[in-house]
Design a protein around this motif. Structure first.
Motif, PDB file in Angstrom:
ATOM      1  N   ALA A  38     -21.140  -8.449  -5.371  1.00  8.88           N
ATOM      2  CA  ALA A  38     -22.225  -7.474  -5.249  1.00  8.88           C
ATOM      3  C   ALA A  38     -22.910  -7.192  -6.579  1.00  8.88           C
ATOM      4  CB  ALA A  38     -21.689  -6.168  -4.658  1.00  8.88           C
ATOM      5  N   TYR A  39     -22.134  -7.147  -7.676  1.00 12.32           N
ATOM      6  CA  TYR A  39     -22.689  -6.943  -9.026  1.00 12.32           C
ATOM      7  C   TYR A  39     -23.516  -5.674  -9.145  1.00 12.32           C
ATOM      8  CZ  TYR A  39     -21.963 -12.058  -9.114  1.00 12.32           C
ATOM      9  OH  TYR A  39     -21.468 -13.317  -8.996  1.00 12.32           O
ATOM     10  N   VAL A  40     -23.074  -4.582  -8.561  1.00 14.61           N
ATOM     11  CA  VAL A  40     -23.856  -3.353  -8.628  1.00 14.61           C
ATOM     12  C   VAL A  40     -23.582  -2.661  -9.954  1.00 14.61           C
ATOM     13  CG1 VAL A  40     -24.472  -1.226  -7.442  1.00 14.61           C
ATOM     14  CG2 VAL A  40     -23.572  -3.147  -6.142  1.00 14.61           C
ATOM     15  N   GLY A  41     -24.652  -2.442 -10.728  1.00 15.83           N
ATOM     16  CA  GLY A  41     -24.512  -1.833 -12.040  1.00 15.83           C
ATOM     17  C   GLY A  41     -24.849  -2.839 -13.118  1.00 15.83           C
ATOM     18  N   ALA A  42     -24.626  -2.459 -14.346  1.00 17.47           N
ATOM     19  CA  ALA A  42     -24.863  -3.350 -15.487  1.00 17.47           C
ATOM     20  C   ALA A  42     -23.611  -3.338 -16.343  1.00 17.47           C
ATOM     21  CB  ALA A  42     -26.081  -2.900 -16.288  1.00 17.47           C
ATOM     22  N   GLY A  43     -22.660  -4.196 -15.984  1.00 19.95           N
ATOM     23  CA  GLY A  43     -21.345  -4.151 -16.608  1.00 19.95           C
ATOM     24  C   GLY A  43     -21.309  -4.716 -18.016  1.00 19.95           C
ATOM     25  N   THR A  44     -20.390  -4.188 -18.786  1.00 21.60           N
ATOM     26  CA  THR A  44     -20.097  -4.692 -20.122  1.00 21.60           C
ATOM     27  C   THR A  44     -18.586  -4.717 -20.298  1.00 21.60           C
ATOM     28  OG1 THR A  44     -20.077  -2.516 -21.212  1.00 21.60           O
ATOM     29  CG2 THR A  44     -22.204  -3.638 -21.041  1.00 21.60           C
ATOM     30  N   VAL A  45     -18.142  -5.424 -21.322  1.00 25.55           N
ATOM     31  CA  VAL A  45     -16.740  -5.337 -21.719  1.00 25.55           C
ATOM     32  C   VAL A  45     -16.446  -3.899 -22.117  1.00 25.55           C
ATOM     33  CG1 VAL A  45     -15.057  -6.148 -23.428  1.00 25.55           C
ATOM     34  CG2 VAL A  45     -16.703  -7.752 -22.423  1.00 25.55           C
ATOM     35  N   SER A  46     -15.224  -3.450 -21.901  1.00 19.48           N
ATOM     36  CA  SER A  46     -14.873  -2.076 -22.249  1.00 19.48           C
ATOM     37  C   SER A  46     -14.964  -1.865 -23.759  1.00 19.48           C
ATOM     38  CB  SER A  46     -13.466  -1.741 -21.765  1.00 19.48           C
ATOM     39  OG  SER A  46     -12.501  -2.368 -22.590  1.00 19.48           O
ATOM     40  N   ALA A  47     -14.790  -0.655 -24.172  1.00 24.16           N
ATOM     41  CA  ALA A  47     -14.891  -0.313 -25.594  1.00 24.16           C
ATOM     42  C   ALA A  47     -13.700  -0.819 -26.400  1.00 24.16           C
ATOM     43  CB  ALA A  47     -15.029   1.198 -25.756  1.00 24.16           C
ATOM     44  N   THR A  48     -12.715  -1.389 -25.734  1.00 25.56           N
ATOM     45  CA  THR A  48     -11.547  -1.936 -26.421  1.00 25.56           C
ATOM     46  C   THR A  48     -11.843  -3.350 -26.894  1.00 25.56           C
ATOM     47  OG1 THR A  48     -10.070  -0.636 -25.011  1.00 25.56           O
ATOM     48  CG2 THR A  48      -9.096  -2.479 -26.206  1.00 25.56           C
ATOM     49  N   ALA A  49     -11.876  -3.534 -28.204  1.00 22.22           N
ATOM     50  CA  ALA A  49     -12.136  -4.865 -28.759  1.00 22.22           C
ATOM     51  C   ALA A  49     -10.840  -5.669 -28.789  1.00 22.22           C
ATOM     52  CB  ALA A  49     -12.716  -4.736 -30.164  1.00 22.22           C
ATOM     53  N   GLY A  50     -10.993  -7.003 -28.868  1.00 15.82           N
ATOM     54  CA  GLY A  50      -9.831  -7.856 -29.078  1.00 15.82           C
ATOM     55  C   GLY A  50      -9.045  -8.195 -27.831  1.00 15.82           C
ATOM     56  N   GLN A  51      -9.624  -8.034 -26.638  1.00 18.48           N
ATOM     57  CA  GLN A  51      -8.886  -8.361 -25.422  1.00 18.48           C
ATOM     58  C   GLN A  51      -8.688  -9.879 -25.305  1.00 18.48           C
ATOM     59  OE1 GLN A  51      -9.884  -6.109 -21.714  1.00 18.48           O
ATOM     60  NE2 GLN A  51     -11.670  -5.431 -22.901  1.00 18.48           N
TER      61      GLN A  51
ATOM     62  N   ALA B 291     -12.385 -13.160 -29.399  1.00 15.46           N
ATOM     63  CA  ALA B 291     -12.265 -12.266 -28.250  1.00 15.46           C
ATOM     64  C   ALA B 291     -13.605 -11.582 -27.992  1.00 15.46           C
ATOM     65  CB  ALA B 291     -11.180 -11.226 -28.520  1.00 15.46           C
ATOM     66  N   PRO B 292     -13.821 -11.094 -26.768  1.00 18.30           N
ATOM     67  CA  PRO B 292     -15.076 -10.392 -26.481  1.00 18.30           C
ATOM     68  C   PRO B 292     -15.227  -9.145 -27.348  1.00 18.30           C
ATOM     69  CG  PRO B 292     -13.910 -10.920 -24.450  1.00 18.30           C
ATOM     70  CD  PRO B 292     -12.961 -11.200 -25.578  1.00 18.30           C
ATOM     71  N   PRO B 293     -16.375  -8.969 -27.980  1.00 12.53           N
ATOM     72  CA  PRO B 293     -16.607  -7.741 -28.740  1.00 12.53           C
ATOM     73  C   PRO B 293     -16.617  -6.527 -27.811  1.00 12.53           C
ATOM     74  CG  PRO B 293     -18.238  -9.432 -29.286  1.00 12.53           C
ATOM     75  CD  PRO B 293     -17.501  -9.910 -28.072  1.00 12.53           C
ATOM     76  N   ALA B 294     -16.311  -5.380 -28.350  1.00 17.77           N
ATOM     77  CA  ALA B 294     -16.404  -4.148 -27.568  1.00 17.77           C
ATOM     78  C   ALA B 294     -17.820  -3.969 -27.049  1.00 17.77           C
ATOM     79  CB  ALA B 294     -15.999  -2.959 -28.426  1.00 17.77           C
ATOM     80  N   SER B 295     -17.940  -3.612 -25.781  1.00 20.10           N
ATOM     81  CA  SER B 295     -19.228  -3.346 -25.125  1.00 20.10           C
ATOM     82  C   SER B 295     -20.130  -4.571 -25.035  1.00 20.10           C
ATOM     83  CB  SER B 295     -19.967  -2.198 -25.834  1.00 20.10           C
ATOM     84  OG  SER B 295     -19.159  -1.036 -25.866  1.00 20.10           O
ATOM     85  N   ALA B 296     -19.538  -5.772 -25.098  1.00 16.46           N
ATOM     86  CA  ALA B 296     -20.341  -6.994 -24.989  1.00 16.46           C
ATOM     87  C   ALA B 296     -20.946  -7.102 -23.586  1.00 16.46           C
ATOM     88  CB  ALA B 296     -19.476  -8.219 -25.274  1.00 16.46           C
ATOM     89  N   PRO B 297     -22.245  -7.383 -23.467  1.00 22.91           N
ATOM     90  CA  PRO B 297     -22.857  -7.578 -22.151  1.00 22.91           C
ATOM     91  C   PRO B 297     -22.244  -8.767 -21.420  1.00 22.91           C
ATOM     92  CG  PRO B 297     -24.532  -7.240 -23.840  1.00 22.91           C
ATOM     93  CD  PRO B 297     -23.237  -7.437 -24.556  1.00 22.91           C
ATOM     94  N   ILE B 298     -22.270  -8.705 -20.095  1.00 24.01           N
ATOM     95  CA  ILE B 298     -21.735  -9.763 -19.242  1.00 24.01           C
ATOM     96  C   ILE B 298     -22.895 -10.442 -18.522  1.00 24.01           C
ATOM     97  CG2 ILE B 298     -20.270 -10.268 -17.247  1.00 24.01           C
ATOM     98  CD1 ILE B 298     -18.636  -7.756 -18.040  1.00 24.01           C
ATOM     99  N   THR B 299     -22.947 -11.765 -18.623  1.00 24.77           N
ATOM    100  CA  THR B 299     -23.949 -12.548 -17.915  1.00 24.77           C
ATOM    101  C   THR B 299     -23.282 -13.206 -16.716  1.00 24.77           C
ATOM    102  OG1 THR B 299     -25.140 -13.022 -19.964  1.00 24.77           O
ATOM    103  CG2 THR B 299     -25.583 -14.474 -18.092  1.00 24.77           C
ATOM    104  N   ILE B 300     -23.981 -13.219 -15.579  1.00 24.07           N
ATOM    105  CA  ILE B 300     -23.433 -13.749 -14.341  1.00 24.07           C
ATOM    106  C   ILE B 300     -24.228 -14.973 -13.928  1.00 24.07           C
ATOM    107  CG2 ILE B 300     -22.929 -13.248 -11.913  1.00 24.07           C
ATOM    108  CD1 ILE B 300     -22.928 -10.232 -12.816  1.00 24.07           C
ATOM    109  N   TYR B 301     -23.526 -16.065 -13.617  1.00 26.84           N
ATOM    110  CA  TYR B 301     -24.195 -17.298 -13.213  1.00 26.84           C
ATOM    111  C   TYR B 301     -24.488 -17.258 -11.720  1.00 26.84           C
ATOM    112  CZ  TYR B 301     -25.008 -22.240 -12.304  1.00 26.84           C
ATOM    113  OH  TYR B 301     -25.567 -23.423 -11.911  1.00 26.84           O
ATOM    114  N   GLY B 302     -25.736 -17.510 -11.346  1.00 29.94           N
ATOM    115  CA  GLY B 302     -26.099 -17.656  -9.952  1.00 29.94           C
ATOM    116  C   GLY B 302     -26.334 -16.364  -9.210  1.00 29.94           C
ATOM    117  N   GLY B 303     -26.380 -15.238  -9.914  1.00 32.47           N
ATOM    118  CA  GLY B 303     -26.600 -13.973  -9.236  1.00 32.47           C
ATOM    119  C   GLY B 303     -27.260 -12.977 -10.169  1.00 32.47           C
ATOM    120  N   THR B 304     -27.566 -11.804  -9.660  1.00 30.78           N
ATOM    121  CA  THR B 304     -28.149 -10.742 -10.460  1.00 30.78           C
ATOM    122  C   THR B 304     -27.451  -9.444 -10.119  1.00 30.78           C
ATOM    123  OG1 THR B 304     -29.813 -10.278  -8.774  1.00 30.78           O
ATOM    124  CG2 THR B 304     -30.414 -11.858 -10.492  1.00 30.78           C
ATOM    125  N   TYR B 305     -27.719  -8.411 -10.888  1.00 31.74           N
ATOM    126  CA  TYR B 305     -27.192  -7.091 -10.570  1.00 31.74           C
ATOM    127  C   TYR B 305     -28.020  -6.519  -9.423  1.00 31.74           C
ATOM    128  CZ  TYR B 305     -25.075  -7.556 -15.188  1.00 31.74           C
ATOM    129  OH  TYR B 305     -24.382  -7.997 -16.280  1.00 31.74           O
TER     130      TYR B 305
END
Length: 201
Positions: free
Chosen positions: A85-98, A178-192
């Motif tokens: 569904a991709y509802v919203g505009a998700g990012t990696v959490s504020a925790t860096a180094g996951q 590792a993903p930076p804190a609050s890094a935007p997420i790009t989705i292949y083949g879909g949109t929010y």
């Protein structure tokens, strides 16, 4: 769409090569697609080919054959992917180094069932592929496949199960960092968009 399809297959070829697939085997690489994709690809490539035999096959049989680095076959049993569904505009959490096979994310709409489906493909900003042999940064974002259906909770949080795992060193290293804190997420083949979309790949 006709113009975009050839680029998608060339991107797939690039991805294979970047992951150390043997280019000497190029002529043997099969690409199995839906009949609809064959129809669109045949139409899109008809005016681009130079070889007479290839043009004849496209015109007379609607058959792609060997093109764009693959040998094309079509099948009505080729699976398609219905994206989450991709509802919203998700990012990696504020925790860096996951690291590892699950990543905590935030910013989604609350209480969404089927936020991501198994097989969805995502990228994290700033997380790049590495050559599987030299471990050098290739300069292209790493693709991650969702391996378990993901939902969001009442605060818009969601833990995404991914493959490959994020490994930062050693012989099994998969990414540059590792993903930076609050890094935007790009989705292949879909949109929010708030609703699943069907994509064939």
């Amino acid at each position: 769409l006709h113009d975009a399809l050839p680029i998608s297959f060339l991107d797939a070829k690039t991805l294979l090569i970047n992951n150390a697939a043997d280019e000497r085997e190029l002529e043997k690489w099969p690409m199995i697609v839906t009949p609809r994709v064959t129809a669109r690809l045949s139409s899109g490539l008809a005016g681009r080919f130079n070889p007479q035999l290839a043009i004849s096959q496209l015109y007379e049989k609607g058959a792609v054959g060997q093109a764009l680095g693959f040998m094309f076959y079509d099948s009505q049993n080729t699976p398609t992917q219905t994206t989450g569904a991709y509802v919203g505009a998700g990012t990696v959490s504020a925790t860096a180094g996951q690291t590892g096979a699950s990543i905590n994310t935030i910013g989604w709409a609350n209480n969404v069932t089927g936020l991501f489906n198994i097989g969805d493909v995502i990228q994290f900003a700033g997380v790049y592929m590495v050559n599987p042999i030299t471990k050098n940064n290739i300069g292209e974002l790493q693709n991650f496949v969702i391996t378990a259906t993901a939902n969001s909770d009442g605060s818009g949080l969601s833990t995404l199960s991914i493959s490959p795992s994020i490994i930062l060193s050693g012989k099994d290293q998969t990414v540059s960092n590792a993903p930076p804190a609050s890094a935007p997420i790009t989705i292949y083949g879909g949109t929010y968009s708030g609703s699943g979309q069907t994509a064939a790949w």
